[in-house]
Design an enzyme around this catalytic site. Structure first.
Site, PDB file in Angstrom:
ATOM      1  N   CYS A   1       7.507  12.556  37.834  1.00  0.00           N
ATOM      2  CA  CYS A   1       6.894  11.805  36.731  1.00  0.00           C
ATOM      3  C   CYS A   1       6.857  12.556  35.419  1.00  0.00           C
ATOM      4  CB  CYS A   1       5.492  11.340  37.115  1.00  0.00           C
ATOM      5  SG  CYS A   1       4.267  12.675  37.293  1.00  0.00           S
TER       6      CYS A   1
ATOM      7  N   HIS B   1      -0.495  12.625  37.451  1.00  0.00           N
ATOM      8  CA  HIS B   1       0.578  11.643  37.287  1.00  0.00           C
ATOM      9  C   HIS B   1       0.688  11.252  35.828  1.00  0.00           C
ATOM     10  CE1 HIS B   1       3.490   8.630  38.186  1.00  0.00           C
ATOM     11  NE2 HIS B   1       2.734   7.645  37.746  1.00  0.00           N
TER      12      HIS B   1
ATOM     13  N   ASP C   1       6.198   2.666  34.051  1.00  0.00           N
ATOM     14  CA  ASP C   1       6.247   3.870  34.879  1.00  0.00           C
ATOM     15  C   ASP C   1       7.601   3.903  35.580  1.00  0.00           C
ATOM     16  OD1 ASP C   1       5.822   5.981  36.643  1.00  0.00           O
ATOM     17  OD2 ASP C   1       3.920   5.220  37.411  1.00  0.00           O
TER      18      ASP C   1
END
Length: 273
Positions: free
Chosen positions: A73, A112, A127
């Site tokens: 991420c 995250h 995302d």
């Protein structure tokens, strides 16, 4: 607000199927996100090998475009945000706490990264770096309804301290991650990334996780367990017991240009036990 400058946005867009810069619309965002999760794999080869994971934009671009790798991420969503901003989207980075596979009510570390995109006051989260359960479409922040994507439905619940993303898996609304809209600076990403890539209790350390989406399917590799999840069908699963077979799978099924085999093989053999 965090802003970045890509070295070659044309190359990036071509990988995503665009010959020219698209307009910063919601339709464009949908197309970019779906293509991104299919083109650039989520992978933790660096942490498996206990190598540093630099997250400055130049390092991420070099890893993805020149070395033929993917990332997690802090890399993939950093790259994607830079592209969105260059295309003219009103977008900024935010962070969250992964609670997937944890008991309800778990309050995990803030490790995250994702992004918030706004169109005329209407807010979405996007995302491209959440592994085997990455959403494949932007999600409307201020809706509590089920939201359909090219893959699973998702839902955003309001929590006392922000929001909780859930995905509908096998008929059950399972928690994915908590997040809020707090302003983030580079140091916040640096700290979260350091934990993920260095702390002995990080779930990424010495562990191999790889994921990529396709048309109505997801491919995932967790350790030596490989699965292809096709929607409406039984998942195909197999356990890999040979290091070279696993490395071949990384190259063939996930289209990764892996590190030299003499470097990767010992770590994979340790993984296989």
């Amino acid at each position: 607000m965090d802003t970045f400058q890509l070295s070659d946005s044309k190359r990036y867009l071509q990988r995503l199927g665009f010959d020219d810069k698209p307009a910063p619309t919601l339709d464009t965002l949908h197309r970019l996100q779906q293509r991104h999760t299919a083109e650039f794999p989520f992978e933790t080869l660096s942490t498996l090998l206990r190598q540093p994971v630099p997250i400055d934009l130049a390092s991420v671009e070099r890893k993805v475009f020149e070395q033929g790798r993917g990332g997690y991420c802090y890399e993939l969503n950093q790259l994607f945000l830079a592209l969105l901003q260059e295309l003219g989207f009103e977008a900024r980075g935010i962070t969250g706490r992964v609670v997937m596979n944890a008991p309800e009510g778990t309050w995990a570390a803030r490790t995250h990264r994702l992004s918030l995109v706004t169109f005329d006051g209407v807010r979405y989260i996007t995302d491209v770096g959440f592994g085997g359960m990455v959403p494949t479409a932007p999600l409307l922040l201020d809706s509590r309804d089920a939201q359909f994507t090219p893959h699973e439905p998702y839902r955003i619940d309001v929590q006392e301290n922000g929001y909780l993303l859930r995905a509908n898996v096998a008929g059950e609304w399972r928690p994915m991650y908590l997040f809020d809209l707090q302003r983030q600076e580079d140091i916040d990403y640096t700290l979260g990334n350091w934990y993920v890539s260095n702390h002995p209790e990080s779930p990424f350390m010495g562990r191999l996780m790889v994921a990529r989406t396709g048309d109505k399917l997801r491919k995932t590799l967790n350790g030596n367990s490989y699965a292809v999840h096709r929607f409406g069908q039984e998942s195909e699963r197999r356990t890999l017991t040979d290091a070279d077979e696993l490395i071949d799978l990384l190259e063939q099924e996930f289209d990764l240009r892996v590190p030299p085999r003499e470097l990767l093989r010992p770590a994979v053999m340790e993984l296989l036990g």
